[in-house]
Every structure is written in C-alpha cells, then in structure tokens.
Scaffold this motif. Structure first.
Motif, mmCIF file in Angstrom:
data_model
loop_
_atom_site.group_PDB
_atom_site.id
_atom_site.type_symbol
_atom_site.label_atom_id
_atom_site.label_comp_id
_atom_site.label_asym_id
_atom_site.label_seq_id
_atom_site.Cartn_x
_atom_site.Cartn_y
_atom_site.Cartn_z
ATOM 1 N N VAL A 31 1.009 -1.123 -0.041
ATOM 2 C CA VAL A 31 -0.108 -0.095 0.072
ATOM 3 C C VAL A 31 0.964 1.312 -0.066
ATOM 4 C CG1 VAL A 31 -1.611 1.446 1.260
ATOM 5 C CG2 VAL A 31 -2.168 -1.174 1.028
ATOM 6 N N ARG A 32 1.857 1.281 0.740
ATOM 7 C CA ARG A 32 3.033 2.297 0.747
ATOM 8 C C ARG A 32 3.573 2.800 -0.626
ATOM 9 N NH1 ARG A 32 6.352 0.786 6.265
ATOM 10 N NH2 ARG A 32 4.399 0.435 7.554
ATOM 11 N N ILE A 33 3.807 1.741 -1.401
ATOM 12 C CA ILE A 33 4.759 1.982 -2.304
ATOM 13 C C ILE A 33 3.698 2.007 -3.879
ATOM 14 C CG2 ILE A 33 6.859 1.015 -1.260
ATOM 15 C CD1 ILE A 33 6.426 -1.394 -3.287
ATOM 16 N N SER A 34 2.617 1.313 -3.573
ATOM 17 C CA SER A 34 1.627 1.155 -4.831
ATOM 18 C C SER A 34 0.309 1.384 -4.437
ATOM 19 C CB SER A 34 2.036 -0.214 -5.546
ATOM 20 O OG SER A 34 1.191 -0.615 -6.761
ATOM 21 N N ASP A 35 -0.066 2.079 -4.070
ATOM 22 C CA ASP A 35 -1.388 2.692 -3.512
ATOM 23 C C ASP A 35 -2.369 2.872 -4.823
ATOM 24 O OD1 ASP A 35 -3.809 2.896 -1.645
ATOM 25 O OD2 ASP A 35 -2.896 5.111 -1.332
ATOM 26 N N ASN A 36 -3.334 1.728 -4.708
ATOM 27 C CA ASN A 36 -4.411 1.807 -5.606
ATOM 28 C C ASN A 36 -5.445 0.832 -5.026
ATOM 29 O OD1 ASN A 36 -4.592 -1.108 -6.903
ATOM 30 N ND2 ASN A 36 -2.433 -0.679 -7.407
ATOM 31 N N PRO A 37 -6.916 1.211 -5.486
ATOM 32 C CA PRO A 37 -8.141 0.419 -5.121
ATOM 33 C C PRO A 37 -7.830 -1.086 -4.919
ATOM 34 C CG PRO A 37 -8.467 2.272 -6.554
ATOM 35 C CD PRO A 37 -7.111 2.224 -6.940
ATOM 36 N N ALA A 57 -14.783 -2.499 7.878
ATOM 37 C CA ALA A 57 -14.354 -1.027 8.006
ATOM 38 C C ALA A 57 -13.341 -0.413 7.054
ATOM 39 C CB ALA A 57 -13.804 -1.036 9.370
ATOM 40 N N LEU A 58 -12.427 -1.438 6.773
ATOM 41 C CA LEU A 58 -11.608 -0.963 5.495
ATOM 42 C C LEU A 58 -12.196 -0.764 4.223
ATOM 43 C CD1 LEU A 58 -8.232 -2.894 6.481
ATOM 44 C CD2 LEU A 58 -8.402 -0.470 6.768
ATOM 45 N N LEU A 59 -13.163 -1.679 3.807
ATOM 46 C CA LEU A 59 -13.871 -1.613 2.689
ATOM 47 C C LEU A 59 -14.764 -0.350 2.486
ATOM 48 C CD1 LEU A 59 -15.290 -5.314 2.059
ATOM 49 C CD2 LEU A 59 -13.085 -4.352 1.399
ATOM 50 N N GLY A 60 -15.105 -0.039 3.723
ATOM 51 C CA GLY A 60 -15.990 1.436 3.824
ATOM 52 C C GLY A 60 -15.090 2.270 2.978
ATOM 53 N N THR A 61 -13.891 2.490 3.458
ATOM 54 C CA THR A 61 -13.075 3.562 2.723
ATOM 55 C C THR A 61 -13.009 3.502 1.285
ATOM 56 O OG1 THR A 61 -10.953 2.381 2.963
ATOM 57 C CG2 THR A 61 -11.665 3.458 4.969
ATOM 58 N N LEU A 62 -13.394 2.316 0.621
ATOM 59 C CA LEU A 62 -13.120 2.137 -0.700
ATOM 60 C C LEU A 62 -14.526 2.646 -1.446
ATOM 61 C CD1 LEU A 62 -11.209 -1.482 -0.895
ATOM 62 C CD2 LEU A 62 -10.305 1.059 -1.281
ATOM 63 N N ASP A 63 -15.512 2.738 -0.708
ATOM 64 C CA ASP A 63 -16.828 3.280 -1.323
ATOM 65 C C ASP A 63 -16.663 4.471 -2.078
ATOM 66 O OD1 ASP A 63 -18.414 0.686 -0.490
ATOM 67 O OD2 ASP A 63 -18.693 1.722 1.322
ATOM 68 N N GLU A 64 -15.765 5.432 -1.850
ATOM 69 C CA GLU A 64 -15.697 6.657 -2.130
ATOM 70 C C GLU A 64 -15.047 6.542 -3.519
ATOM 71 O OE1 GLU A 64 -13.656 8.849 0.538
ATOM 72 O OE2 GLU A 64 -15.114 8.632 2.163
#
Length: 415
Positions: free
Chosen positions: A320-326, A347-354
């Motif tokens: 996630v730090r070096i290749s942050d994508n959905p 909870a983490l999936l909720g951040t992807l709804d955006e």
C-alpha cells in the motif's frame, strides 16, 4: 484446422506481422488497420483454402499491400505528396533488415508501443489493444474506466504517435530502460486477464497467461539482473502454478481455500521461489517482488488454514505504501479481516466506497459478502453476493456468486 486453432494461430502471428509492417512504413495506425484487414481475409479464406505453408509471410504480404493501397489512395487525394509517399514506402528497409529485441518480435512491439509521445496509461492501453489480444472492453475493465473512455484514449494514442514526428522504430538501449516500467505493466495485465478472465464463458484464458510468461522470460533473458523483471516473472509463475486447481470439470470457479493443492504445479512454485529469492537478495523491493512474496506464502501453505496471514498482511501494508491503488487496498482489507476479524475488514472496505471506479466493480461487493458471512449476517451477505453477480461479466464468476447467495438463502430458510 479448427476455428479455435485458427484463432490461436492468428493471435500468435498478429504481433509479429504488425511489427514488420509498422517498422517498414513507420505508421502504426495504418499498419494496425492493414493487419486487421489481413487477419479478416485469413479468417475468411484459410478455412476453405487451407493454411499457407508460410502463414506469417501470407499475412505480411496482404497487410503491406493494404498499406500501399492506402498510401496510393491518400496520395491521389493529395497529388503533391504522391511521389514522396510512395518513394518513402519503397525506400524503407525490407522486413528482415531491422533486428528485433533478442529475436522476439512481440516483445519488440511492446517496447515500440511505449512511445515517448504517449502518457503511460495511453501506452499501456495501446499495447494491450494492438498486441495483447485484449478487446477494448477487457482493457477498460482492467483500468476500471468506461469502455468509451478507453476507446478514445487508444484513438488519441495513435494520433499522437502520428503527429509527434518521432519515428516508430525499435527503441535504443536508453529508450528501453525508460519504457521498461510500462512494458512490465502491460505484461502483468495480460497475464491477469489470462489467469482470471474478466468476461465471457471461460474462467481462464491460458493462452494469454502463457504468452505473458513467455514474453517475460524473454525480457528476463534480455535483462537478467533487473529485480523488477525477475519479480514479475516470479509472480506469474507462483500464481499460474495454481491454475489447474482453480476450476472444476465444468469450468466452475473453485476459490483458493477450497482448491485441491496437490494439483498445484510444484515445478513452477520452485522456479518462482528461486527467482523471488534472487530478486530480494539484491536489496531493492518493488511492487512485483512484494506480490510475488504474497503468492509464495499462499503456495507454501499445505492447507488453507496454515496460511501465514500475519506475514501476508505485513506485505500488503508495505505494498500500500509503494503502490497505493484501490485493488491493492481491497486485498489489504481481506488480509486484515483474516488477521483481525471480519469487522476490521468491513471497516476498511468502507473507505473504498468513495472510489467511483471500484464501487462499480463486482469484487468490492463479493468481498463484502464474504465478510458479512463470516460475522454471521446472512441477509447482508446474500444481498451483496447478488449485487456482485449482477456487476460481473464473467459467466463462471456470476454462477459462483449466485450459488453462494442460494446456499446462504437455503441455510437461512432451513433454520
């Protein structure tokens, strides 16, 4: 020759013919159109007349005639350019005069498509469309963008190459180094579509994944000391090792935790592991090495319950730090759920709804459904399995998701 074998032959020959024609005429768009016409002619004639003794030469000759016809008709409309255009054609070197990269025409074309006039995204889209055997719709799904947007991107890429004035030729050693990252991404996307097809009746398209592995091997032979090339080849082998266990006799999807691990290819796992160890020993750790290390941890587990999810989660945190994508964050959420429980994953999936693109992708709902099942909320799980099934274009994926929803509904009704 059967239709399937004919399609396979044409797919194999396409980049080789396109490379010869594009390099001779220095016009990628015209060459691609001409090759497509030659392929259509072959598909119409060869089933009746038989495959020529030299099918590549046949396709090349037909395609070159199409380009000459185009240039002549274009010159007729613009008389002042007629002689210049035709002189340029016949002054160009013959098809075999220019060397390809390490003798691999397809790999050469990948580097040529990563043209300096194009953005990385446009170069990847162009290479996938022209050489990777993927349709515009398939590439659009890989990019998580609408098909119309991707089609416009490819059209602009061709126009940019033509208007840039930069020759469409084999890149120099320096140019290859600058384009390597894009080429690796193209190979990764082709492999991914072959391993898990995003649409149609087949779960896998092994001809694509095999070709991606072959080309990455060629690239590794050309650049044996490059850690990212080594990491990508390791990732492909460690992932493809599970291919035979991914589907049942009727091409139905079998998830990782239900696979017969005795079917996994141990030779591929051993080779991939050795490549990964060499890449990591050089000290530089990139996205492909991290993904390969995650694949290796899955392959090392004799049973699903033995999977080292703690280590996988740590690797995803680095990724996630070096290749942050959905998509990376989606997989990170899965690993977090396996370590800290499904509530953490949700909870983490909720951040992807955006994320507008991922929100329309079936995997977000499919993962959410699995996590709701893990916490015992069957109603929510059934709903998200059904939503995911409606979003996917893959028939085996859809049938699997519908089956999961039906299974949970049956359990709920029997209580």
């Amino acid at each position: 020759m059967s239709e399937v074998n004919l399609q396979s032959l044409l797919r194999e020959l396409t980049p080789r013919v396109l490379g010869l024609v594009a390099r001779r005429f220095r016009d990628f768009a015209a060459a691609e159109d001409a090759v497509q016409e030659a392929l259509m002619a072959a598909a119409a004639q060869w089933p009746n007349d038989g495959v020529p003794n030299n099918p590549r030469a046949w396709l090349t000759q037909v395609a070159m005639r199409r380009v000459v016809d185009y240039l002549r008709s274009d010159a007729a409309r613009r008389r002042r350019e007629s002689e210049t255009a035709l002189d340029t054609v016949w002054a160009a070197p013959p098809p075999g005069a220019e060397a390809s990269l390490d003798g691999d025409e397809t790999l050469t074309l990948f580097f040529m498509c990563c043209h300096p006039s194009l953005s990385t995204a446009s170069a990847i889209a162009l290479a996938l469309r022209a050489l990777g055997g993927l349709t515009t719709a398939e590439i659009a799904r890989a990019f998580l963008v609408p098909e119309a947007t991707l089609a416009q991107r490819i059209s602009r890429a061709k126009a940019n190459i033509k208007s840039s004035g930069e020759p469409f030729r084999i890149p120099s050693t320096e140019d290859r180094a600058q384009r390597l990252r894009t080429v690796l991404h193209v190979l990764y996307l082709i492999f991914s579509e072959g391993y898990a097809s995003g649409s149609g009746p087949r779960l896998q398209r092994p001809e694509l994944s095999r070709e991606a592995i072959r080309l990455t091997r060629s690239l590794h032979a050309l650049l044996p000391g490059d850690s990212e090339v080594e990491g990508l080849l390791a990732l492909m082998l460690l992932t493809d090792a599970r291919r035979r266990a991914r589907c049942g006799p009727n091409d139905e999807l079998i998830p990782l935790d239900k696979q017969d691990r005795s079917l996994w290819d141990q030779a591929d796992i051993a080779e991939g592991t050795a490549l990964l160890e060499r890449a990591l020993s050089r000290g530089a750790v990139g996205a492909y090495q991290l993904q390969a290390a995650i694949a290796a941890l899955h392959d090392e587990a004799a049973r699903a319950e033995n999977t080292d999810w703690q280590q996988i989660l740590r690797l995803y945190e680095l990724l996630v730090r070096i290749s942050d994508n959905p998509v990376v964050r989606l997989n990170h959420a899965i690993a977090a759920a396996m370590v800290h429980g499904p509530s953490r994953g949700l909870a983490l999936l909720g951040t992807l709804d955006e994320d507008a693109h991922l929100a329309q992708h079936y995997r977000l709902d499919a993962v959410r459904a699995h996590l709701f099942e893990m916490i015992g909320d069957r109603t929510a799980a059934v709903m998200h399995f059904r939503v995911a099934a409606d979003k996917t274009s893959s028939v085996p994926e859809r049938e699997y998701l519908i089956g999961q929803a039906a299974r949970l509904s049956a359990v709920a009704s029997g209580e």
